[in-house]
Design an enzyme around this catalytic site. Sequence first.
Site: not given
Length: 230
Positions: A121-122
Amino acid sequence: MSKKSRKKSSKTPSVTPTAKKTPVKARAATQTKLAKTQRTPASKSTGTIAKTTSHKAASKRLNSSKSASAPETAAKAGLAEGQKAPAFRLPRDGGGVVALSDYAGQKLVLFFYPRADTPGCTREAIDFTRLTGAFAKAGTAVLGISADPVKAQDKFRDKHGLGVPLVSDETHEMLEAYGAWGEKSMYGKSFLGILRTTMLLGADGKIARIWRNVRVDGHADEVLEAARSL
């Protein structure tokens, strides 16, 4: 009394008790063995039946829950290209509120990510941030959505210097409406969670493109190309 008579009479008492005791002991031993034999298979059999019944009941509950949730998940995941995008109004990082109506007449990218500040997600959020200027030139806004609370979104933004609004949908209403909430599996276990999904909405408010089961690497660039060609 003769010696023979004395011998016979002396043997009689010793023989009689022995004859009486032997059958009693034999019967007692036989009854004990019989009782043990009857108890042992019964307990083993009962244990086996109990385990089997319990296992079957658990399997039925699992199967029934899956079969009951499957149609619901399929229905929500049935959002298709060309359909009108469902309306939403949710809190975002920084304490503001964002709604679909804020982007009327504008192209909009919605990327749904499972959890803030996790590796995949980062990378995804950083990639969309990197391309923010290019998306703006293409007349396209970008929103990231997860079920994380606003405080977690704030920390996520500050830690990685993210430049896209991060929307918080803790109730899963928007996630379900867009088919980004459903059954997942990890290490052989099934659970409900966010399905990594991206949608591109046209200026007419309809869904132009849908990416499901997104692979992060190169994904933001692919979405940008789609936005440019729309």
